[in-house]
Design a protein around this motif. Structure first.
Motif, PDB file in Angstrom:
ATOM      1  N   VAL A 140      32.368 -34.629 -37.389  1.00 57.23           N
ATOM      2  CA  VAL A 140      32.125 -34.201 -38.765  1.00 57.23           C
ATOM      3  C   VAL A 140      30.632 -34.350 -39.044  1.00 57.23           C
ATOM      4  O   VAL A 140      30.062 -35.435 -38.884  1.00 57.23           O
ATOM      5  N   GLU A 141      30.005 -33.267 -39.458  1.00 56.06           N
ATOM      6  CA  GLU A 141      28.576 -33.292 -39.746  1.00 56.06           C
ATOM      7  C   GLU A 141      28.323 -33.898 -41.131  1.00 56.06           C
ATOM      8  O   GLU A 141      29.041 -33.612 -42.086  1.00 56.06           O
ATOM      9  N   VAL A 142      27.262 -34.708 -41.216  1.00 57.54           N
ATOM     10  CA  VAL A 142      26.879 -35.384 -42.460  1.00 57.54           C
ATOM     11  C   VAL A 142      25.418 -35.063 -42.725  1.00 57.54           C
ATOM     12  O   VAL A 142      24.572 -35.241 -41.839  1.00 57.54           O
ATOM     13  N   ASP A 143      25.110 -34.591 -43.947  1.00 63.30           N
ATOM     14  CA  ASP A 143      23.720 -34.233 -44.233  1.00 63.30           C
ATOM     15  C   ASP A 143      22.957 -35.406 -44.843  1.00 63.30           C
ATOM     16  O   ASP A 143      23.490 -36.527 -44.939  1.00 63.30           O
ATOM     17  N   ASP A 144      21.703 -35.167 -45.247  1.00 65.05           N
ATOM     18  CA  ASP A 144      20.865 -36.256 -45.732  1.00 65.05           C
ATOM     19  C   ASP A 144      21.238 -36.737 -47.125  1.00 65.05           C
ATOM     20  O   ASP A 144      20.625 -37.683 -47.642  1.00 65.05           O
ATOM     21  N   GLU A 145      22.245 -36.124 -47.745  1.00 63.16           N
ATOM     22  CA  GLU A 145      22.768 -36.604 -49.014  1.00 63.16           C
ATOM     23  C   GLU A 145      24.077 -37.368 -48.817  1.00 63.16           C
ATOM     24  O   GLU A 145      24.702 -37.804 -49.781  1.00 63.16           O
ATOM     25  N   GLY A 146      24.491 -37.518 -47.557  1.00 59.76           N
ATOM     26  CA  GLY A 146      25.738 -38.204 -47.269  1.00 59.76           C
ATOM     27  C   GLY A 146      26.960 -37.333 -47.419  1.00 59.76           C
ATOM     28  O   GLY A 146      28.095 -37.831 -47.414  1.00 59.76           O
ATOM     29  N   VAL A 147      26.772 -36.010 -47.529  1.00 60.83           N
ATOM     30  CA  VAL A 147      27.887 -35.082 -47.695  1.00 60.83           C
ATOM     31  C   VAL A 147      28.469 -34.723 -46.336  1.00 60.83           C
ATOM     32  O   VAL A 147      27.748 -34.267 -45.444  1.00 60.83           O
ATOM     33  N   ARG A 148      29.776 -34.926 -46.180  1.00 62.73           N
ATOM     34  CA  ARG A 148      30.473 -34.508 -44.965  1.00 62.73           C
ATOM     35  C   ARG A 148      30.960 -33.079 -45.201  1.00 62.73           C
ATOM     36  O   ARG A 148      31.850 -32.854 -46.029  1.00 62.73           O
ATOM     37  N   TYR A 149      30.386 -32.141 -44.499  1.00 64.35           N
ATOM     38  CA  TYR A 149      30.578 -30.752 -44.893  1.00 64.35           C
ATOM     39  C   TYR A 149      31.196 -29.843 -43.842  1.00 64.35           C
ATOM     40  O   TYR A 149      31.626 -28.734 -44.169  1.00 64.35           O
ATOM     41  N   ALA A 150      31.244 -30.236 -42.579  1.00 60.05           N
ATOM     42  CA  ALA A 150      31.787 -29.327 -41.568  1.00 60.05           C
ATOM     43  C   ALA A 150      32.279 -30.121 -40.362  1.00 60.05           C
ATOM     44  O   ALA A 150      31.708 -31.157 -40.004  1.00 60.05           O
ATOM     45  N   THR A 151      33.341 -29.619 -39.744  1.00 57.80           N
ATOM     46  CA  THR A 151      33.871 -30.212 -38.517  1.00 57.80           C
ATOM     47  C   THR A 151      33.580 -29.270 -37.356  1.00 57.80           C
ATOM     48  O   THR A 151      33.890 -28.075 -37.431  1.00 57.80           O
ATOM     49  N   VAL A 152      32.968 -29.829 -36.301  1.00 57.56           N
ATOM     50  CA  VAL A 152      32.550 -29.004 -35.159  1.00 57.56           C
ATOM     51  C   VAL A 152      33.105 -29.616 -33.876  1.00 57.56           C
ATOM     52  O   VAL A 152      33.371 -30.818 -33.807  1.00 57.56           O
TER      53      VAL A 152
END
Length: 264
Positions: free
Chosen positions: A139-151
């Motif tokens: 699960v990808e996590v961006d610099d805001e702590g948002v888990r936004y996509a599964t790869v």
């Protein structure tokens, strides 16, 4: 004293009935008003027909820019732009909300009318700073702590977050106090401050508690980072420490005013 003569009184009347002095307002004639109002109504009607009733200013194309992982086709489908509708009536705000809901990978999107017949979608995608294992996927996590996509695979150069919350002692109390989501955000806070040369070789970010975070590099070296506080100071000290002790295998910058390195 003699009064005014009949001739003088006549002259005075002629002067008073003459044209108004220059600069005095002259009200428009009724005919002029009617013509002006009619012209305005015709122009307004023509403009409304052109915007809403004609076939010239209707949505015929949707352009997409800024995508990296997503495809323009995916963005167009999720946007649901009403082709054939009058361009002026398209709800750009609703399109932006729909894209954010349907495609969480999109961080921001600008929806713009492109006259005479287009809608432009300028997309900015989220960039992962960490990934979290989820079974065989990530699960990808961006610099805001948002888990936004599964790869299916971790993106190259993005560290894997390994949550190892302590089960007892002060560290366990920290976990209970802050919760797992807060630990993830703290790990993101650390990942954002890792010096770029170190970030490129960071394989995992291990989190045991709020103030017990470590980096595991792909060459076997480790870095005790501590909490996410004083991140800039820790990054600067770590860079200097690695230059001063190139053969060291472990670095401790949890207290940046008292850094340490060791061979084991």
């Amino acid at each position: 004293m003699a009064g005014t003569t009949t001739a003088e009184r006549g002259e005075s009347r002629r002067e008073s009935s003459g044209p108004p002095p220059a600069g005095r307002f002259r009200p428009p004639r009724l005919r002029t008003i009617i013509i002006s109002v009619a012209g305005l109504l015709l122009a307004t009607g023509a403009a409304l027909w052109l915007l809403y009733g004609s076939h010239w200013l209707r949505v015929e194309r949707v352009s997409v820019s800024g995508t990296r992982v997503l495809t323009p086709a995916e963005v167009r489908e999720a946007a649901g732009v009403p082709l054939g509708d009058p361009l002026v009536s398209v709800d750009t705000g609703a399109i932006a909300e729909r894209l954010g809901r349907e495609l969480p990978r999109i961080r921001t999107v600008d929806v713009e009318r492109s006259w005479p017949d287009g809608i432009g979608l300028k997309v900015t995608e989220r960039t992962p700073v960490l990934v979290v294992r989820k079974g065989a996927e990530f699960v990808e996590v961006d610099d805001e702590g948002v888990r936004y996509a599964t790869v299916p695979r971790a993106p190259k150069g993005v560290p894997v977050l390994r949550l190892e919350p302590a089960r007892s002692g002060p560290a366990a109390a920290s976990v209970r106090r802050f919760g797992e989501d807060r630990l993830v955000r703290e790990a993101v806070r650390v990942a954002r401050r890792i010096p770029k040369p170190v970030a490129r070789v960071t394989g995992e970010v291990a989190v045991r508690s709020y103030d017990d975070i470590a980096l595991e590099l792909t060459d076997g070296r480790t870095v005790t980072w501590g909490s996410g506080e004083l991140g800039e100071d820790k990054a600067r000290v770590l860079t200097a420490l690695m230059k001063a002790a190139p053969d060291a295998r472990h670095f401790d910058v949890s207290v940046p005013t008292a850094p340490a390195s060791s061979a084991s």
